[in-house]
Scaffold this motif. Structure first.
Motif, PDB file in Angstrom:
ATOM      1  N   UNK A 148      -3.202  12.290   0.427  1.00 56.38           N
ATOM      2  CA  UNK A 148      -2.546  12.764   1.648  1.00 56.38           C
ATOM      3  C   UNK A 148      -2.081  11.618   2.544  1.00 56.38           C
ATOM      4  N   UNK A 149      -2.582  10.395   2.294  1.00 57.72           N
ATOM      5  CA  UNK A 149      -2.095   9.243   3.050  1.00 57.72           C
ATOM      6  C   UNK A 149      -0.693   8.824   2.610  1.00 57.72           C
ATOM      7  N   UNK A 150      -0.310   9.149   1.375  1.00 62.37           N
ATOM      8  CA  UNK A 150       0.928   8.602   0.813  1.00 62.37           C
ATOM      9  C   UNK A 150       2.188   9.046   1.555  1.00 62.37           C
ATOM     10  N   UNK A 151       2.395  10.340   1.835  1.00 66.47           N
ATOM     11  CA  UNK A 151       3.627  10.702   2.542  1.00 66.47           C
ATOM     12  C   UNK A 151       3.707  10.094   3.935  1.00 66.47           C
ATOM     13  N   UNK A 152       2.576   9.959   4.608  1.00 66.83           N
ATOM     14  CA  UNK A 152       2.574   9.348   5.936  1.00 66.83           C
ATOM     15  C   UNK A 152       2.974   7.876   5.858  1.00 66.83           C
ATOM     16  N   UNK A 153       2.451   7.156   4.865  1.00 67.16           N
ATOM     17  CA  UNK A 153       2.760   5.733   4.744  1.00 67.16           C
ATOM     18  C   UNK A 153       4.211   5.505   4.326  1.00 67.16           C
ATOM     19  N   UNK A 154       4.730   6.362   3.457  1.00 67.99           N
ATOM     20  CA  UNK A 154       6.136   6.221   3.060  1.00 67.99           C
ATOM     21  C   UNK A 154       7.048   6.513   4.245  1.00 67.99           C
ATOM     22  N   UNK A 155       6.726   7.541   5.029  1.00 66.98           N
ATOM     23  CA  UNK A 155       7.517   7.835   6.229  1.00 66.98           C
ATOM     24  C   UNK A 155       7.468   6.667   7.203  1.00 66.98           C
ATOM     25  N   UNK A 156       6.310   6.063   7.338  1.00 67.02           N
ATOM     26  CA  UNK A 156       6.182   4.906   8.235  1.00 67.02           C
ATOM     27  C   UNK A 156       7.014   3.731   7.727  1.00 67.02           C
ATOM     28  N   UNK A 157       7.029   3.536   6.408  1.00 73.91           N
ATOM     29  CA  UNK A 157       7.830   2.450   5.832  1.00 73.91           C
ATOM     30  C   UNK A 157       9.312   2.646   6.127  1.00 73.91           C
ATOM     31  N   UNK A 158       9.813   3.855   5.922  1.00 70.29           N
ATOM     32  CA  UNK A 158      11.237   4.096   6.148  1.00 70.29           C
ATOM     33  C   UNK A 158      11.570   4.074   7.650  1.00 70.29           C
ATOM     34  N   UNK A 159      10.600   4.361   8.488  1.00 66.70           N
ATOM     35  CA  UNK A 159      10.825   4.197   9.925  1.00 66.70           C
ATOM     36  C   UNK A 159      11.039   2.729  10.271  1.00 66.70           C
ATOM     37  N   UNK A 160      10.299   1.830   9.621  1.00 64.51           N
ATOM     38  CA  UNK A 160      10.516   0.393   9.804  1.00 64.51           C
ATOM     39  C   UNK A 160      11.917   0.019   9.342  1.00 64.51           C
ATOM     40  N   UNK A 167      11.905  -5.253   7.465  1.00 67.68           N
ATOM     41  CA  UNK A 167      11.109  -6.267   6.780  1.00 67.68           C
ATOM     42  C   UNK A 167      10.307  -5.587   5.679  1.00 67.68           C
ATOM     43  N   UNK A 168       9.678  -6.340   4.791  1.00 65.65           N
ATOM     44  CA  UNK A 168       8.957  -5.708   3.687  1.00 65.65           C
ATOM     45  C   UNK A 168       7.767  -4.884   4.167  1.00 65.65           C
ATOM     46  N   UNK A 169       7.447  -3.882   3.373  1.00 62.87           N
ATOM     47  CA  UNK A 169       6.243  -3.073   3.555  1.00 62.87           C
ATOM     48  C   UNK A 169       5.507  -3.065   2.221  1.00 62.87           C
ATOM     49  N   UNK A 170       4.198  -3.250   2.257  1.00 62.24           N
ATOM     50  CA  UNK A 170       3.383  -3.200   1.042  1.00 62.24           C
ATOM     51  C   UNK A 170       2.370  -2.068   1.172  1.00 62.24           C
ATOM     52  N   UNK A 171       2.401  -1.168   0.211  1.00 59.89           N
ATOM     53  CA  UNK A 171       1.448  -0.064   0.162  1.00 59.89           C
ATOM     54  C   UNK A 171       0.628  -0.194  -1.120  1.00 59.89           C
ATOM     55  N   UNK A 172      -0.662  -0.371  -0.973  1.00 62.17           N
ATOM     56  CA  UNK A 172      -1.586  -0.432  -2.114  1.00 62.17           C
ATOM     57  C   UNK A 172      -2.169   0.959  -2.362  1.00 62.17           C
ATOM     58  N   UNK A 173      -2.174   1.372  -3.618  1.00 61.69           N
ATOM     59  CA  UNK A 173      -2.684   2.692  -3.956  1.00 61.69           C
ATOM     60  C   UNK A 173      -3.820   2.541  -4.967  1.00 61.69           C
ATOM     61  N   UNK A 174      -5.055   2.913  -4.595  1.00 61.57           N
ATOM     62  CA  UNK A 174      -6.171   2.792  -5.533  1.00 61.57           C
ATOM     63  C   UNK A 174      -5.947   3.616  -6.801  1.00 61.57           C
ATOM     64  N   UNK A 175      -6.576   3.171  -7.876  1.00 64.51           N
ATOM     65  CA  UNK A 175      -6.397   3.834  -9.171  1.00 64.51           C
ATOM     66  C   UNK A 175      -6.777   5.309  -9.116  1.00 64.51           C
ATOM     67  N   UNK A 176      -7.843   5.633  -8.411  1.00 60.43           N
ATOM     68  CA  UNK A 176      -8.267   7.035  -8.361  1.00 60.43           C
ATOM     69  C   UNK A 176      -7.313   7.881  -7.519  1.00 60.43           C
ATOM     70  N   UNK A 177      -6.628   7.266  -6.553  1.00 63.98           N
ATOM     71  CA  UNK A 177      -5.646   8.008  -5.766  1.00 63.98           C
ATOM     72  C   UNK A 177      -4.386   8.232  -6.591  1.00 63.98           C
ATOM     73  N   UNK A 178      -3.983   7.239  -7.373  1.00 63.59           N
ATOM     74  CA  UNK A 178      -2.822   7.407  -8.242  1.00 63.59           C
ATOM     75  C   UNK A 178      -3.040   8.524  -9.257  1.00 63.59           C
ATOM     76  N   UNK A 179      -4.248   8.576  -9.802  1.00 63.64           N
ATOM     77  CA  UNK A 179      -4.529   9.550 -10.861  1.00 63.64           C
ATOM     78  C   UNK A 179      -5.015  10.898 -10.329  1.00 63.64           C
ATOM     79  N   UNK A 180      -5.450  10.941  -9.071  1.00 62.08           N
ATOM     80  CA  UNK A 180      -5.994  12.177  -8.528  1.00 62.08           C
ATOM     81  C   UNK A 180      -4.927  13.215  -8.241  1.00 62.08           C
ATOM     82  N   UNK A 181      -5.310  14.480  -8.284  1.00 59.91           N
ATOM     83  CA  UNK A 181      -4.385  15.579  -7.991  1.00 59.91           C
ATOM     84  C   UNK A 181      -4.136  15.667  -6.495  1.00 59.91           C
TER      85      UNK A 181
END
Length: 543
Positions: A148-160, A167-181
C-alpha cells in the motif's frame, strides 16, 4: 494503454511487483532500462502485457545514463529497474549526474526482506542502509514497507517531476513486498499533479518595471526554461536583450537569431558582454561555475531570477526580484506587462555579432581543430539530430562553439562531470525520440567507461546512431592540466585497444577517416545507416 494480452486471472490477486508495473504504465511510462536479477524477478513478472518496453543494458550505470538521455530528449521521467546492493551502487554515479543537472529519473530497486533490513544477517546484496546511499543524490529516497506504500510513493515521485525542481527519485521495494499480494487494486490510480504555477502579481509587476527601465537588459536561460523558447524569443526581441544560455539551455533560440549570444558565458568575450548589463533576467538556470568556467560571473547590474527552486534566489547571486514559478507561464505573464512595441535593437545586435566573431577568432590551436570538426558535423548531420557528449575536449569546445538548432539537442554531463556518459545517454535518447538520428561525441578515455553498451545499441536500434570517437591516445585534458601546473604527467597516456576491431566485434559499422573531408563523408554515411556506426577520428587526421 495497457495490453490485455496476458490478463490476470480474476481469482489471483496482483503481486506488488505486477501492480507497480501496471501503475507506471498508467502514468505514461513506456520504457524502462535495466538488467534482470534474482532480486527483481517480481518486477519482470509484471512487464509482459504492460505496454512497457524493457531495454537490456550491460551495466546498471548504463541503465541510469540511458534513462537520463531518454529524459533529456523526451521531457518525460527516465525509469530504470535495478537490483539491490551492487545494482544501486553501480547506478549511483548516473543518479548523481541526473541530480546535478536536474533530470527526472525514477529508480526502482529491490532491497532485502523487510525482516532483515538493518540487521546485518549477511543476506545477498545486503547493505547497512540502502536508502541512505542515494538520499544525498535524489529529491527523495524511500523504502516501501508494504504494497500500500507503493502508489503513494509513485504519486510523490511524479509530484516532484511535475511540480518541483525535477530530480531523481529512488524507491526501494523489499523482496516480500514485491512478491506479496496487494490488498486492493491500486494499479490504475494516477494522482493528478498540481503543476508549478505563477509568482505573485506584485513580484511580476516589479520585475516588469525593472526590465522596462533597464538600459542594457540581458537574459540567461538554462535547462529549466526548455519549454519557454517562444516566450524567451519574444522577450529578447521586445527588450532588445542579448540572450545567453547555459549548456543545458542550448538551442532555445535559432542559431541565426540576431540576439542569440549562445553558450558563450564560459569564454572571455561572453564575460565582457554580460558585464555591461544593468539588469540580468536569469530563467531556470542554476548559474553554476560548471557552466561558466569561472567562480563568479562579472555581473555589475541587478539580477531578476525565475526559478522553481526557491533556494536559488539568495545563493551565489542574490536577486533583486524573485519570481518563484514555472518558466513558461512566468515569462508569458511578464510579456503581458511590457509594452508591445519592441525597442531599437541595433546596438544589441551589433554587440552579439561582435561577440560571435570574437569567440571564433579567439580559439587556441586545439580549439581551432575542434571547431573544424564541429563545422563538418554541422554540415553533415540532419537538422533534427540529437548530440550526446562525454567529458572530452572536443565536447568542451562544442559546449560554447557549436550552435544547437533546437532545445533538447545537446546532452552533456555538466554539473557532475562524469566520464562514460555520452554513449549510454545517446542510446537512451534514441528511445526518447526514436525518429531523431543521434550522434555521440566521446573521447578514448571516457569511451572505455561504458563501451559495453555498444551491445545494447546494436541489439536494440534500427535507426541511425553515430559514435564519433575522438582518439588522442591520452587523457588529454588531465595531461594538459598537469603540464600547465608543471606536474610531470602520470597515468594520462594509457595503452588503448584497437577500437575499430572492438566495435566490429560488437557488430558496428566502422569508419576510420584520414582527413576532415573523409570525416564529413563518413558522417553522412553514418546518418544514412539504419544502425550503429563508429567513426574513429585520430588527432593527427583532424589537422
Amino acid at each position: 494503454m495497457i495490453s490485455q494480452s496476458t490478463p490476470q486471472a480474476a481469482s489471483t490477486p496482483l503481486t506488488g511487483g505486477q501492480a507497480l508495473v501496471r501503475l507506471l504504465a498508467h502514468y505514461g511510462v513506456d520504457t524502462v532500462f535495466g538488467i534482470p536479477g534474482v532480486h527483481t524477478l517480481e518486477l519482470y513478472r509484471g512487464l509482459p502485457g504492460s505496454g512497457i518496453r524493457h531495454v537490456l543494458t550491460r551495466h546498471e550505470q548504463g541503465a541510469g545514463f540511458m534513462a537520463d538521455g531518454y529524459a533529456r530528449v523526451s521531457g518525460k521521467p527516465g525509469v530504470c529497474f535495478i537490483i539491490s546492493g551492487p545494482g544501486v551502487t553501480n547506478a549511483a554515479t548516473a543518479i548523481g549526474q541526473a541530480y546535478a543537472d536536474s533530470i527526472p529519473l525514477l529508480v526502482i530497486s529491490s532491497v532485502n526482506h523487510t525482516a532483515s533490513l538493518g540487521k546485518g544477517w549477511g543476506c545477498l546484496h545486503e547493505t547497512q542502509d540502502q536508502r541512505a546511499i542515494t538520499a544525498p543524490i535524489t529529491a527523495f529516497s524511500a523504502v516501501a514497507l508494504s504494497t500500500d506504500d507503493l502508489p503513494e510513493l509513485i504519486a510523490r515521485a511524479f509530484a516532484v517531476f511535475d511540480s518541483e525542481r525535477p530530480r531523481p527519485v529512488h524507491i526501494s521495494v523489499p523482496l516480500d513486498v514485491l512478491a506479496g499480494s496487494i490488498s486492493r487494486d491500486w494499479s490504475h490510480e494516477v494522482v493528478r499533479r498540481p503543476g508549478r504555477g505563477l509568482p505573485s502579481a506584485q513580484a511580476l509587476e516589479e520585475a516588469a518595471r525593472r526590465l522596462q527601465q533597464a538600459r542594457r537588459p540581458m537574459i540567461i536561460a538554462g535547462g529549466g526554461a526548455l519549454a519557454a523558447g517562444a516566450q524567451l524569443q519574444a522577450l529578447s526581441e521586445r527588450l532588445a536583450a542579448p540572450l545567453f544560455t547555459s549548456v543545458a539551455g542550448k538551442g532555445l533560440l535559432a542559431p541565426d537569431a540576431p540576439l542569440n549570444a549562445g553558450s558563450s558565458l564560459c569564454v572571455e568575450p561572453g564575460w565582457e558582454l554580460i558585464a555591461q548589463a544593468d539588469v540580468v533576467l536569469a530563467v531556470g538556470t542554476e548559474m553554476a561555475d560548471t557552466d561558466y568556467w569561472r567562480e563568479r560571473l562579472p555581473l555589475s547590474g541587478e539580477v531578476i531570477r525565475v526559478d522553481i527552486d526557491p533556494r536559488k534566489f539568495n545563493d551565489f547571486y542574490p536577486c533583486a526580484v524573485a519570481l518563484h514559478g514555472d518558466a513558461q507561464q512566468t515569462l508569458a505573464d511578464l510579456l503581458t506587462r511590457l509594452p508591445l512595441q519592441p525597442r531599437d535593437a541595433r546596438e544589441a545586435v551589433t554587440a552579439v555579432a561582435t561577440l560571435r566573431a570574437a569567440v571564433r577568432a579567439g580559439h587556441a590551436p586545439l580549439q581551432s581543430i575542434h571547431q573544424h570538426i564541429l563545422d563538418r558535423i554541422a554540415a553533415a548531420m540532419p537538422a533534427n539530430t540529437v548530440i550526446s557528449s562525454d567529458m572530452t575536449q572536443l565536447a568542451y569546445t562544442g559546449n560554447y562553439a557549436f550552435a544547437s538548432r533546437a532545445p533538447r539537442s545537446w546532452l552533456h554531463p555538466t554539473g557532475y562531470g562524469t566520464l562514460g556518459y555520452g554513449l549510454p545517454a545517446g542510446i537512451g535518447a534514441k528511445f526518447g525520440a526514436p525518429q531523431r538520428p543521434a550522434l555521440v561525441l566521446v573521447g578514448d578515455g571516457g569511451f572505455l567507461y561504458t563501451v559495453q553498451e555498444l551491445a545494447t545499441a546494436v541489439e536494440e536500434l534500427d535507426s541511425p546512431l553515430v559514435v564519433l570517437l575522438w582518439n588522442n591516445d591520452a587523457l588529454g585534458q588531465i595531461r594538459d592540466d598537469m603540464l600547465n601546473l608543471d606536474i610531470e604527467p602520470v597515468g594520462v597516456l594509457p595503452r588503448n585497444p584497437d577500437f575499430a576491431l572492438l566495435a566490429r566485434a560488437f557488430g558496428c559499422t566502422v569508419c576510420e577517416p584520414l582527413s576532415l573531408d573523409e570525416l564529413e563523408r563518413d558522417l553522412r554515411a553514418g546518418f544514412a545507416h539504419a544502425g550503429v556506426t563508429l567513426i574513429e577520428l585520430k588527432h593527427a587526421c583532424a589537422r
